[in-house]
Enzyme design. Structure first.
Site, mmCIF file in Angstrom:
data_model
loop_
_atom_site.group_PDB
_atom_site.id
_atom_site.type_symbol
_atom_site.label_atom_id
_atom_site.label_comp_id
_atom_site.label_asym_id
_atom_site.label_seq_id
_atom_site.Cartn_x
_atom_site.Cartn_y
_atom_site.Cartn_z
ATOM 1 N N GLY A 1 0.776 -1.241 0.000
ATOM 2 C CA GLY A 1 0.000 0.000 0.000
ATOM 3 C C GLY A 1 0.805 1.287 0.000
ATOM 4 N N SER A 2 2.058 1.260 -0.461
ATOM 5 C CA SER A 2 2.822 2.520 -0.455
ATOM 6 C C SER A 2 2.288 3.499 -1.502
ATOM 7 C CB SER A 2 4.322 2.264 -0.657
ATOM 8 O OG SER A 2 4.603 1.833 -1.958
ATOM 9 N N ASN A 3 1.772 2.992 -2.608
ATOM 10 C CA ASN A 3 1.170 3.900 -3.604
ATOM 11 C C ASN A 3 -0.155 4.467 -3.103
ATOM 12 O OD1 ASN A 3 2.753 4.197 -6.226
ATOM 13 N ND2 ASN A 3 2.918 1.992 -5.845
ATOM 14 N N LYS B 1 -15.152 -14.966 -11.233
ATOM 15 C CA LYS B 1 -14.650 -13.597 -11.114
ATOM 16 C C LYS B 1 -15.789 -12.564 -11.156
ATOM 17 C CE LYS B 1 -11.279 -10.767 -13.505
ATOM 18 N NZ LYS B 1 -9.947 -10.994 -14.023
ATOM 19 N N MET C 1 -3.210 -7.000 -7.680
ATOM 20 C CA MET C 1 -2.588 -8.020 -8.528
ATOM 21 C C MET C 1 -3.602 -8.895 -9.262
ATOM 22 S SD MET C 1 0.468 -7.228 -8.339
ATOM 23 C CE MET C 1 1.644 -6.325 -7.344
ATOM 24 N N ARG C 2 -4.640 -8.256 -9.782
ATOM 25 C CA ARG C 2 -5.629 -8.992 -10.572
ATOM 26 C C ARG C 2 -5.946 -8.233 -11.837
ATOM 27 N NH1 ARG C 2 -8.314 -12.968 -7.726
ATOM 28 N NH2 ARG C 2 -7.372 -12.969 -5.661
ATOM 29 N N ASN D 1 -4.277 2.618 -13.235
ATOM 30 C CA ASN D 1 -3.332 1.660 -12.651
ATOM 31 C C ASN D 1 -1.921 2.224 -12.656
ATOM 32 O OD1 ASN D 1 -2.377 -0.988 -11.772
ATOM 33 N ND2 ASN D 1 -1.637 -1.293 -13.868
ATOM 34 N N HIS E 1 1.995 0.889 -12.886
ATOM 35 C CA HIS E 1 2.757 -0.309 -13.261
ATOM 36 C C HIS E 1 4.255 -0.015 -13.159
ATOM 37 C CE1 HIS E 1 3.545 -4.155 -15.108
ATOM 38 N NE2 HIS E 1 4.443 -3.549 -15.869
HETATM 39 C C1 GAR Z 1 4.116 -1.308 -7.008
HETATM 40 O O1 GAR Z 1 5.459 -1.361 -7.415
HETATM 41 C C2 GAR Z 1 3.187 -1.327 -8.198
HETATM 42 O O2 GAR Z 1 3.675 -0.619 -9.293
HETATM 43 C C3 GAR Z 1 3.136 -2.795 -8.503
HETATM 44 O O3 GAR Z 1 3.084 -3.428 -7.235
HETATM 45 C C4 GAR Z 1 3.738 -2.595 -6.285
HETATM 46 C C5 GAR Z 1 2.778 -2.343 -5.153
HETATM 47 O O4 GAR Z 1 3.402 -1.640 -4.118
HETATM 48 N N1 GAR Z 1 2.012 -3.134 -9.307
HETATM 49 C C6 GAR Z 1 2.029 -4.122 -10.181
HETATM 50 O O5 GAR Z 1 2.992 -4.828 -10.371
HETATM 51 C C7 GAR Z 1 0.734 -4.315 -10.942
HETATM 52 N N2 GAR Z 1 0.919 -5.258 -11.997
HETATM 53 P P1 GAR Z 1 2.534 -0.876 -3.059
HETATM 54 O O6 GAR Z 1 1.501 -1.891 -2.539
HETATM 55 O O7 GAR Z 1 3.522 -0.481 -1.997
HETATM 56 O O8 GAR Z 1 1.879 0.289 -3.719
#
Ligand code: GAR
Length: 206
Positions: A16-18, A70, A95-96, A112, A114
């Site tokens: 959850g840092s984003n 789903k 991650m879905r 999103n 990425h």
């Molecule tokens: C982040 O690096 C994000 O870009 C990536 O997962 C991480 C989540 O970090 N997302 C993907 O790979 C999506 N395919 P976070 O939970 O600390 O935000």
């Protein structure tokens, strides 16, 4: 100037840092006229849920294992999005792959982040894919979500160099630093009505 208040839902699976970067930018006034109203996790103990609670944000675990299909899982999420009057959905480490049950009603309203320069290295572990491929620059991408895997119209990208002594971890953390800048910036632009989708391109009108 678009002054309509937007309720944001953030879908997460882990750290959850984003999510935190968006919360912080709303709280410090960088993203006006918006609030994170709801966090939905597909993972029971995701740290993102703790972060949400610290900021007084409702965080709800929706268990994919409770739904044989789903569509049922996404229908539950859709109901929550309606209950909270959500206008923008963010995928922050979710991650879905999002299916039509959510995509159709939220067309052009799901964004999103990425951890690679799309269209290279879509899907899982973008940073590791780029590192293993031996690229000399990588980075991150914020994009609208469409029916493909990381194929939607690109809003912002940021490059980072790959250094000689990098490991997957050091590269991932250099990319993450940039994610925390461009993700809230894209949200700010969306909320202010500055993103125009034209075909597969996003025009930013400042
Ligand atoms: C982040 O690096 C994000 O870009 C990536 O997962 C991480 C989540 O970090 N997302 C993907 O790979 C999506 N395919 P976070 O939970 O600390 O935000």
């Amino acid at each position: 100037m678009n002054n309509t208040h937007i309720n944001i839902a953030v879908l997460v699976s882990g750290r959850g840092s984003n999510l935190q970067s968006v919360i912080d930018n709303i709280e410090n006034g960088t993203i006006p006229n918006a609030s994170v109203s709801l966090v939905i996790s597909d993972t029971k103990d995701a740290y993102a849920m703790e972060r949400s609670k610290k900021h007084g944000i409702d965080a709800i675990f929706v268990d994919p294992a409770s739904y044989p299909e789903k569509a049922g899982f996404e229908s539950k999420i859709l109901q929550l999005l309606k209950d909270y009057n959500i206008g923008l959905v963010l995928l922050a480490g979710y991650m879905r792959v999002v299916g039509p049950t959510l995509l159709d009603p939220f067309k052009d309203r799901i964004i999103n982040i990425h951890p690679a320069l799309l269209p290279s290295f879509p899907g899982l572990h973008g940073q590791a894919q780029a590192f293993d491929h031996g690229v000399k620059v990588s980075g991150c991408t914020v994009h609208f979500v469409d029916e493909g895997v990381d194929t939607g119209p690109i809003i912002i990208q940021k490059c980072v160099p790959v250094l000689e002594d990098d490991t997957q971890e050091t590269l991932a953390s250099r990319i993450l630093e940039q994610e925390h800048k461009i993700f809230p910036e894209a949200v700010r632009l969306f909320v202010r009505g500055k993103l125009i989708i034209e075909g597969h391109k996003v025009r930013i009108v400042e």
